[in-house]
Structures are given as structure tokens and as C-alpha cells.
Design an enzyme around this catalytic site. Structure first.
Site, PDB file in Angstrom:
ATOM      1  N   GLY A   1      28.324  67.905 -57.567  1.00 31.75           N
ATOM      2  CA  GLY A   1      28.531  67.118 -56.358  1.00 31.75           C
ATOM      3  C   GLY A   1      28.740  65.636 -56.531  1.00 31.75           C
ATOM      4  O   GLY A   1      29.435  65.019 -55.734  1.00 31.75           O
TER       5      GLY A   1
ATOM      6  N   GLU B   1      23.151  60.861 -57.786  1.00 33.41           N
ATOM      7  CA  GLU B   1      23.115  62.146 -57.083  1.00 33.41           C
ATOM      8  C   GLU B   1      23.999  62.069 -55.838  1.00 33.41           C
ATOM      9  O   GLU B   1      24.145  60.998 -55.248  1.00 33.41           O
ATOM     10  CB  GLU B   1      21.655  62.456 -56.716  1.00 33.41           C
ATOM     11  CG  GLU B   1      21.425  63.737 -55.989  1.00 33.41           C
ATOM     12  CD  GLU B   1      21.708  64.994 -56.788  1.00 33.41           C
ATOM     13  OE1 GLU B   1      22.891  65.264 -57.056  1.00 33.41           O
ATOM     14  OE2 GLU B   1      20.757  65.733 -57.116  1.00 33.41           O
ATOM     15  N   ASP B   2      24.566  63.201 -55.442  1.00 41.69           N
ATOM     16  CA  ASP B   2      25.364  63.221 -54.220  1.00 41.69           C
ATOM     17  C   ASP B   2      24.470  63.179 -52.992  1.00 41.69           C
ATOM     18  O   ASP B   2      24.741  62.460 -52.034  1.00 41.69           O
ATOM     19  CB  ASP B   2      26.325  64.417 -54.171  1.00 41.69           C
ATOM     20  CG  ASP B   2      25.623  65.773 -54.311  1.00 41.69           C
ATOM     21  OD1 ASP B   2      24.412  65.809 -54.629  1.00 41.69           O
ATOM     22  OD2 ASP B   2      26.294  66.798 -54.119  1.00 41.69           O
TER      23      ASP B   2
ATOM     24  N   GLU C   1      17.618  65.593 -50.650  1.00 42.79           N
ATOM     25  CA  GLU C   1      17.036  66.220 -49.458  1.00 42.79           C
ATOM     26  C   GLU C   1      15.534  66.422 -49.679  1.00 42.79           C
ATOM     27  O   GLU C   1      14.747  65.572 -49.308  1.00 42.79           O
ATOM     28  CB  GLU C   1      17.731  67.550 -49.166  1.00 42.79           C
ATOM     29  CG  GLU C   1      19.180  67.372 -48.741  1.00 42.79           C
ATOM     30  CD  GLU C   1      19.839  68.689 -48.402  1.00 42.79           C
ATOM     31  OE1 GLU C   1      19.526  69.229 -47.338  1.00 42.79           O
ATOM     32  OE2 GLU C   1      20.676  69.166 -49.193  1.00 42.79           O
TER      33      GLU C   1
ATOM     34  N   LYS D   1      18.480  62.407 -46.966  1.00 45.88           N
ATOM     35  CA  LYS D   1      17.959  63.016 -45.736  1.00 45.88           C
ATOM     36  C   LYS D   1      16.446  62.826 -45.719  1.00 45.88           C
ATOM     37  O   LYS D   1      15.695  63.715 -46.135  1.00 45.88           O
ATOM     38  CB  LYS D   1      18.298  64.506 -45.686  1.00 45.88           C
ATOM     39  CG  LYS D   1      19.765  64.811 -45.517  1.00 45.88           C
ATOM     40  CD  LYS D   1      19.964  66.317 -45.388  1.00 45.88           C
ATOM     41  CE  LYS D   1      21.416  66.683 -45.188  1.00 45.88           C
ATOM     42  NZ  LYS D   1      21.586  68.142 -45.061  1.00 45.88           N
TER      43      LYS D   1
ATOM     44  N   PHE E   1      24.578  69.841 -42.375  1.00 44.62           N
ATOM     45  CA  PHE E   1      25.259  70.305 -43.577  1.00 44.62           C
ATOM     46  C   PHE E   1      26.602  69.598 -43.641  1.00 44.62           C
ATOM     47  O   PHE E   1      27.369  69.624 -42.681  1.00 44.62           O
ATOM     48  CB  PHE E   1      25.450  71.827 -43.575  1.00 44.62           C
ATOM     49  CG  PHE E   1      26.011  72.307 -44.880  1.00 44.62           C
ATOM     50  CD1 PHE E   1      25.184  72.472 -45.981  1.00 44.62           C
ATOM     51  CD2 PHE E   1      27.370  72.552 -45.019  1.00 44.62           C
ATOM     52  CE1 PHE E   1      25.709  72.879 -47.208  1.00 44.62           C
ATOM     53  CE2 PHE E   1      27.896  72.964 -46.236  1.00 44.62           C
ATOM     54  CZ  PHE E   1      27.058  73.131 -47.333  1.00 44.62           C
TER      55      PHE E   1
ATOM     56  N   ARG F   1      35.335  70.000 -51.792  1.00 48.48           N
ATOM     57  CA  ARG F   1      34.942  68.853 -52.618  1.00 48.48           C
ATOM     58  C   ARG F   1      35.987  67.739 -52.615  1.00 48.48           C
ATOM     59  O   ARG F   1      35.645  66.569 -52.694  1.00 48.48           O
ATOM     60  CB  ARG F   1      34.700  69.268 -54.074  1.00 48.48           C
ATOM     61  CG  ARG F   1      33.451  70.073 -54.284  1.00 48.48           C
ATOM     62  CD  ARG F   1      33.144  70.193 -55.783  1.00 48.48           C
ATOM     63  NE  ARG F   1      32.174  71.234 -56.057  1.00 48.48           N
ATOM     64  CZ  ARG F   1      30.869  71.104 -55.926  1.00 48.48           C
ATOM     65  NH1 ARG F   1      30.361  69.968 -55.516  1.00 48.48           N
ATOM     66  NH2 ARG F   1      30.062  72.101 -56.206  1.00 48.48           N
TER      67      ARG F   1
END
Length: 178
Positions: free
Chosen positions: A48, A102-103, A106, A134, A155, A168
Site C-alpha cells: 500500500g 505506512e499507507d 488503523e 484512523k 474503507f 491502487r
């Protein structure tokens, strides 16, 4: 393209490419200032983060290096809660400043595992840089220092993030339409 269909789901634009570029540049400027003189090693978490990591590197104004690690914790639209390392780090991290790129953060489970794993390699410092955060989903005591966007529990796909490997390459970020 305001609505896209990927497999069995529809998504609408939530963050434009221009907004993303602006925030990536701002994060890179802050990191360049904070980490000046450190020659940080960026560890991009695949798959990601590859687009974010590349764009971030291009905006950095200090010397830095990049490598990638691949972890997996997703199936479809939900996290499995189990992280498995697919391939790891070959670089010597002793006394290095490491930035995990990191993408999305969460639950914090992936970051906790990465920090624990990296800590055994004696880095000077470990920082977390994420495109999306998040905070409402956080389960671990993880505090990313560099966050491009804090977002609600939606999402999302695009700009490296996927739905079952689709989406992507979208330049904007899209939110699922229920």
C-alpha cells in the site's frame, strides 16, 4: 471520474490528487526539518505505501535512503488482525534513524509488531509516517509523528490503497459507497 466500480463495490472521490500532493509535500518538509543531519532510512510497508513512499522521497530536502518490507493483514475490506511478515529488512539498522512509511494506520497492530521487530536491531530512533490515520480504530498505544490525513473509519482505495488488489493506481482517494 467521481464514482468508480471495483469488483462488486462502488467508491466516490473523497480526497483529490491535488490535496494529497499538498499534504505529502507538507509532511516531507516537516520531516526534512526534524530529521536534518540524520540520513534517515525509510522503510516502506508494501504494497500500500509504495506510491506514498515514492512521492514522499521526491519531496524530501535532506539525504535519506529507502527500503521496503512486506506485511499482510488484510483480506478484502477487513483486517484479519494477524500480521505475517512476507519479506523483511536486509539493512543494518544499528544507530540508524528509521522512519516506517505506512499507507494507513488503523488498529496499530502492524506498527506495534514493526516497532518491536525493528527494536531488536538497535536503531537510534524509530518514527512513524503514515498517509492516513484512523484514530477512532486505534487499539495499541501507537502515535504516528507524521500524519498526512486523519480520517474517519471509512474503507478507502486509491493512491496505493486497494480493494482486493484493485484501485491502487487511482490518483485520487475514494471512499466506499454503501
Amino acid at each position: 471520474m467521481s464514482i468508480v466500480k471495483l469488483k462488486d463495490k462502488s467508491f466516490k472521490i473523497s480526497i483529490t490528487e491535488a490535496e494529497i500532493k499538498e499534504r505529502v509535500k507538507a509532511v516531507a518538509q516537516q520531516m526534512s526539518k526534524d530529521l536534518e543531519g540524520k540520513n534517515p532510512l525509510f522503510l516502506g510497508v508494501l504494497n500500500g505505501s509504495f506510491i506514498f513512499a515514492a512521492d514522499l522521497m521526491r519531496e524530501m530536502t535532506i539525504p535519506c535512503e529507502i527500503s521496503f518490507v512486506k506485511l499482510a493483514s488484510y483480506q478484502g475490506t477487513t483486517s484479519t488482525g494477524k500480521i505475517k511478515e512476507v519479506f523483511g529488512i536486509n539493512e543494518d539498522l544499528t544507530n540508524r534513524t528509521v522512519v516506517i512509511v505506512e499507507d494507513i494506520v488503523e488498529s496499530g497492530l502492524t506498527m506495534k509488531q514493526m516497532i518491536e521487530s525493528l527494536g531488536t536491531r538497535n536503531p537510534a530512533a524509530i518514527h512513524i509516517c503514515t498517509l492516513f490515520f484512523k484514530p477512532c480504530k486505534l487499539k495499541e498505544d501507537i502515535h504516528p509523528e507524521y500524519v498526512a490525513f486523519s480520517i474517519p473509519d471509512d474503507f478507502i482505495v486509491g493512491y496505493g490503497l486497494d480493494y482486493d488488489q484493485q484501485g491502487r493506481g487511482l490518483k485520487d482517494v475514494y471512499t466506499i459507497v454503501e
